[in-house]
Design a protein around this motif. Structure first.
Motif, PDB file in Angstrom:
ATOM      1  N   GLU A  76       0.831  -1.206   0.000  1.00 13.33           N
ATOM      2  CA  GLU A  76       0.000   0.000   0.000  1.00 13.33           C
ATOM      3  C   GLU A  76       0.867   1.257   0.000  1.00 13.33           C
ATOM      4  OE1 GLU A  76      -3.169   0.128  -0.404  1.00 13.33           O
ATOM      5  OE2 GLU A  76      -3.727  -1.973  -0.116  1.00 13.33           O
ATOM      6  N   ASN A  82      -2.429  -1.842  -6.103  1.00 10.55           N
ATOM      7  CA  ASN A  82      -3.367  -1.813  -7.233  1.00 10.55           C
ATOM      8  C   ASN A  82      -2.807  -2.554  -8.444  1.00 10.55           C
ATOM      9  OD1 ASN A  82      -5.366  -0.370  -5.891  1.00 10.55           O
ATOM     10  ND2 ASN A  82      -4.443   1.606  -6.415  1.00 10.55           N
ATOM     11  N   ARG A  85      -3.370  -6.148  -7.904  1.00  4.21           N
ATOM     12  CA  ARG A  85      -4.778  -6.494  -8.110  1.00  4.21           C
ATOM     13  C   ARG A  85      -5.091  -6.683  -9.593  1.00  4.21           C
ATOM     14  NH1 ARG A  85      -5.193  -2.462  -3.915  1.00  4.21           N
ATOM     15  NH2 ARG A  85      -5.903  -3.447  -1.968  1.00  4.21           N
ATOM     16  N   LEU A  86      -4.427  -5.901 -10.439  1.00  3.78           N
ATOM     17  CA  LEU A  86      -4.643  -6.008 -11.883  1.00  3.78           C
ATOM     18  C   LEU A  86      -3.858  -7.159 -12.502  1.00  3.78           C
ATOM     19  CD1 LEU A  86      -4.469  -2.223 -12.859  1.00  3.78           C
ATOM     20  CD2 LEU A  86      -6.514  -3.656 -12.787  1.00  3.78           C
ATOM     21  N   ARG A 154      -4.688  -0.877   5.135  1.00  3.68           N
ATOM     22  CA  ARG A 154      -4.940   0.537   4.822  1.00  3.68           C
ATOM     23  C   ARG A 154      -5.255   1.373   6.057  1.00  3.68           C
ATOM     24  NH1 ARG A 154      -8.985  -0.228  -0.373  1.00  3.68           N
ATOM     25  NH2 ARG A 154      -8.087  -2.205  -1.055  1.00  3.68           N
ATOM     26  N   GLU A 218      -9.871  -7.080  -2.710  1.00  3.72           N
ATOM     27  CA  GLU A 218     -10.357  -6.217  -3.773  1.00  3.72           C
ATOM     28  C   GLU A 218     -11.361  -5.172  -3.322  1.00  3.72           C
ATOM     29  OE1 GLU A 218     -11.749  -8.731  -6.896  1.00  3.72           O
ATOM     30  OE2 GLU A 218      -9.743  -9.494  -7.370  1.00  3.72           O
TER      31      GLU A 218
END
Length: 219
Positions: A76, A82, A85-86, A154, A218
């Motif tokens: 993070e 991110n 995640r992709l 987070r 997600e």
């Protein structure tokens, strides 16, 4: 999800940890300091296996809480979460982080457990069973802590939240690990049933985490 993807994620995280060295040093320093502090406080415990097993797993648990929560937080902070995640599946991310956490905890235990035994004078009568309980207990802690670390990655106060969320999940594994370790230290029969319970716990937590981790990762 594929084995090559999981191994690639583990290799990436290992390179990152070796590059910075900060979290590794902090993890190891906390574990060693806790072990020495416990040994200075209680002195030699000799054959008091229940006390020795309890204190050993307390040191391992808090060492895990101090070190295993960094992996997701680093993603993070570095802005790579991110991208992960992709690029890959949630299941691959979970398994990759689980393997990294397990390896890190075993390496820390390779230093702290012999130190604990030496400083407290603990006797280990069944070394094979003792080692097996350490391995499965570490896998159980890693499995639960990995999911909890993703949930709090987070948050601002990650450390306190990780310990609070992880304890109810990991308490059954800790109780079984302490019971089995105490028996192995005495050399009595019965530790095999605790070893099986740890194995069932690991299977249950890992399976449940693989099924639910996509929702955690997600969101």
């Amino acid at each position: 999800m594929s084995l090559s993807t999981v191994l690639a994620l583990v290799a990436k995280d290992v390179r990152c940890e070796l590059r910075s060295k900060q979290s590794i040093c902090a993890f190891l320093l906390f574990a060693v300091t806790s072990t020495i502090a416990v040994s200075f406080t209680i002195g030699t415990i000799g054959g008091r296996s229940a006390l020795g097993a309890t204190l050993l797993w307390i040191v391992i648990y808090f060492s895990a809480m101090a070190g295993l929560g960094r992996s997701f937080a680093h993603e993070e902070e570095a802005g790579t979460a991110n991208l992960l995640r992709l690029a890959t599946t949630a299941e691959s991310v979970y398994l990759g982080k689980l393997v990294l956490s397990f390896i890190a905890l075993i390496l820390v235990e390779a230093v702290t457990v012999p130190l604990f035994i030496l400083l407290t004078g603990s006797r280990i009568c069944d070394v094979g069973m003792f080692a097996a309980l350490l391995v499965l207990g570490s896998l159980a802690l890693s499995a639960g802590a990995t999911t909890a670390a993703a949930m709090v990655s987070r948050a601002a106060s990650r450390g306190a939240l990780l310990a609070a969320i992880s304890f109810p999940l990991l308490a059954p594994a800790l109780v079984v690990a302490i019971s089995g370790t105490s028996i192995a230290m005495r050399g009595s029969n019965g530790a095999a049933s605790d070893l099986r319970l740890l194995l069932y716990y690991c299977g249950l937590v890992i399976t449940a985490s693989l099924m639910l981790f996509r929702c955690v990762w997600e969101e």
